[in-house]
Design a protein around this motif. Structure first.
Motif, short mmCIF file in Angstrom:
data_model
loop_
_atom_site.label_atom_id
_atom_site.label_comp_id
_atom_site.label_asym_id
_atom_site.label_seq_id
_atom_site.Cartn_x
_atom_site.Cartn_y
_atom_site.Cartn_z
N ALA A 1 0.96 -1.27 0.10
CA ALA A 1 0.22 0.22 -0.01
C ALA A 1 0.81 0.91 0.39
N SER A 2 0.19 2.89 -0.28
CA SER A 2 0.33 3.27 -0.47
C SER A 2 0.21 4.15 0.91
N LYS A 3 -1.39 3.93 0.63
CA LYS A 3 -1.75 4.94 1.86
C LYS A 3 -3.00 3.32 1.98
N VAL A 4 -2.79 3.62 3.58
CA VAL A 4 -3.85 2.69 4.46
C VAL A 4 -4.93 3.12 5.24
N ILE A 5 -5.90 3.07 4.82
CA ILE A 5 -7.53 3.41 5.22
C ILE A 5 -8.10 2.07 6.45
N PHE A 6 -7.73 2.96 8.00
CA PHE A 6 -8.23 2.17 8.88
C PHE A 6 -9.68 2.68 9.42
N MET A 7 -11.28 1.36 8.60
CA MET A 7 -12.26 2.23 8.83
C MET A 7 -13.29 1.30 10.29
N ALA A 8 -13.64 1.91 11.25
CA ALA A 8 -14.66 1.51 11.84
C ALA A 8 -15.19 2.75 12.50
N ASP A 9 -17.17 1.43 12.25
CA ASP A 9 -18.38 2.16 12.52
C ASP A 9 -18.59 2.90 11.88
N GLY A 10 -18.88 2.81 10.25
CA GLY A 10 -18.67 3.78 8.99
C GLY A 10 -18.22 4.03 8.86
N THR A 11 -16.97 5.05 9.76
CA THR A 11 -16.20 6.37 9.21
C THR A 11 -14.86 5.88 9.17
N ILE A 12 -13.75 6.91 8.73
CA ILE A 12 -12.70 6.45 8.19
C ILE A 12 -11.69 7.51 9.95
N VAL A 13 -11.39 6.00 10.79
CA VAL A 13 -10.55 6.65 12.04
C VAL A 13 -9.68 7.19 11.62
N GLU A 14 -8.58 6.21 10.83
CA GLU A 14 -6.70 6.64 10.79
C GLU A 14 -6.72 7.01 9.47
N THR A 15 -6.30 7.77 8.54
CA THR A 15 -4.61 7.39 7.64
C THR A 15 -4.13 7.74 7.21
N GLY A 16 -3.06 7.41 6.59
CA GLY A 16 -1.40 7.34 6.76
C GLY A 16 -0.89 6.26 5.56
N THR A 17 0.53 6.41 5.76
CA THR A 17 1.61 5.49 5.20
C THR A 17 1.36 3.66 6.22
N PRO A 18 1.60 3.27 5.56
CA PRO A 18 1.57 1.25 6.20
C PRO A 18 2.26 1.57 7.49
N ARG A 19 3.57 2.58 7.60
CA ARG A 19 4.60 2.73 8.28
C ARG A 19 3.68 3.25 9.84
N GLU A 20 2.71 4.46 9.28
CA GLU A 20 1.77 5.31 10.03
C GLU A 20 0.96 4.33 11.26
N ILE A 21 0.07 3.81 10.05
CA ILE A 21 -0.72 3.16 10.63
C ILE A 21 -0.67 1.95 11.68
N PHE A 22 0.50 1.36 10.80
CA PHE A 22 0.59 -0.35 11.32
C PHE A 22 2.46 -0.09 12.84
N GLU A 23 2.91 1.10 12.72
CA GLU A 23 4.05 1.20 13.67
C GLU A 23 3.76 2.30 14.46
N ASP B 1 -7.22 5.07 19.93
CA ASP B 1 -7.84 3.64 20.43
C ASP B 1 -8.47 3.17 19.70
N ARG B 2 -9.20 3.26 18.55
CA ARG B 2 -9.52 2.22 18.33
C ARG B 2 -8.85 2.01 17.09
N LEU B 3 -8.16 2.36 16.25
CA LEU B 3 -7.19 0.97 16.14
C LEU B 3 -5.89 1.00 16.23
N LYS B 4 -5.28 1.17 17.57
CA LYS B 4 -5.18 0.28 18.32
C LYS B 4 -5.45 -0.92 19.20
N SER B 5 -6.51 -0.58 19.41
CA SER B 5 -7.55 -1.84 19.75
C SER B 5 -7.27 -3.20 18.65
N PHE B 6 -7.54 -2.57 17.53
CA PHE B 6 -7.17 -3.60 16.17
C PHE B 6 -6.76 -4.21 15.75
N LEU B 7 -5.60 -2.91 16.06
CA LEU B 7 -4.36 -3.98 15.12
C LEU B 7 -4.06 -5.02 16.27
#
Length: 233
Positions: A196-218, A223-229
């Motif tokens: 990916a050049s860009k990763v979108i994290f969605m939850a509850d019908g909304t985009i919670v976070e958008t970023g590069t793979p490094r930003e999203i995963f590292e 808190d919602r993304l941290k819990s998911f990961l």
């Protein structure tokens, strides 16, 4: 926004996708990922809001959406190949009917793409003679035969046995390396990290976070993304 009755499947979702982007959409089941993807080519009509594709508002009722869909390849979870047609017929039907391509030209392009995914020997087979991984590779080739400007993938490996996932992801990696614009709803976190050049994290019908793979995963911030990961990695 997209509503089904009183349920809001998507709420205030906005995203820019540029030529050559590989956008991976991740998130828990029921978060609106597939609904969002299907809104991009109006397989689901947004309840409100607009979708622009190559500068055209395709949600405008005066627009010929079928003309624009021809530029958007779509790959589903369950292949949707015509069971009564050979693989070659599956691949050449749309280019001949919709693009006016000659049978000779359509077959030549289909065979070129079949060779690319190591399935040239299956041109005269029927879908029920193929494995799940082979069917999904054929589904990708079928979309590519229309020479799309963007490819949409709706969890393309979720219906496959684990050993078949790799062969499909390999084709998708190759497309990404060739700068094909791709939007991929996926549960394959390794693929999202790598391609990916860009990763979108969605939850509850909304985009919670958008970023590069490094930003999203590292470096997740919500808190919602941290819990998911914590549950998927």
């Amino acid at each position: 926004m997209k509503e089904f009755g009183k349920m809001k499947a998507l709420n205030d979702v906005s995203l820019d996708i540029y030529q050559g982007d590989v956008v991976c959409i991740i998130g828990p089941s029921g978060s609106g990922k597939s609904t969002f993807l299907r809104c991009l080519n109006l397989l689901e009509m947004p309840t409100s809001g607009e979708v622009y594709f190559e500068g055209v508002n395709i949600t405008n009722k005066k627009v010929d959406i079928n003309k624009h869909r021809q530029k958007m390849g779509m790959v589903f979870q369950l292949f949707h190949l015509f069971p009564h047609m050979t693989i070659m017929k599956n691949l050449t039907l749309a280019p001949m009917k919709l693009l006016g391509v000659s049978e000779e030209e359509a077959k030549a392009e289909a065979m070129r793409l079949l060779k690319r995914v190591d399935l040239a020997d299956r041109a005269d087979a029927y879908p029920d003679q193929l494995s799940g991984g082979q069917k999904q590779r054929i589904a990708i080739v079928r979309a590519l035969c229309m020479k799309p400007d963007v490819m949409l993938f709706d969890e393309p490996t979720s219906a496959l046995d684990p050993e078949m996932v790799g062969e499909v992801l390999s084709v998708m990696r190759e497309l990404a390396s060739e700068q094909m614009t791709m939007v991929v709803v996926t549960h394959e976190m390794g693929f999202a990290k790598e391609v990916a050049s860009k990763v979108i994290f969605m939850a509850d019908g909304t985009i919670v976070e958008t970023g590069t793979p490094r930003e999203i995963f590292e470096m997740p911030t919500s808190d919602r993304l941290k819990s998911f990961l914590s549950k998927v990695l």
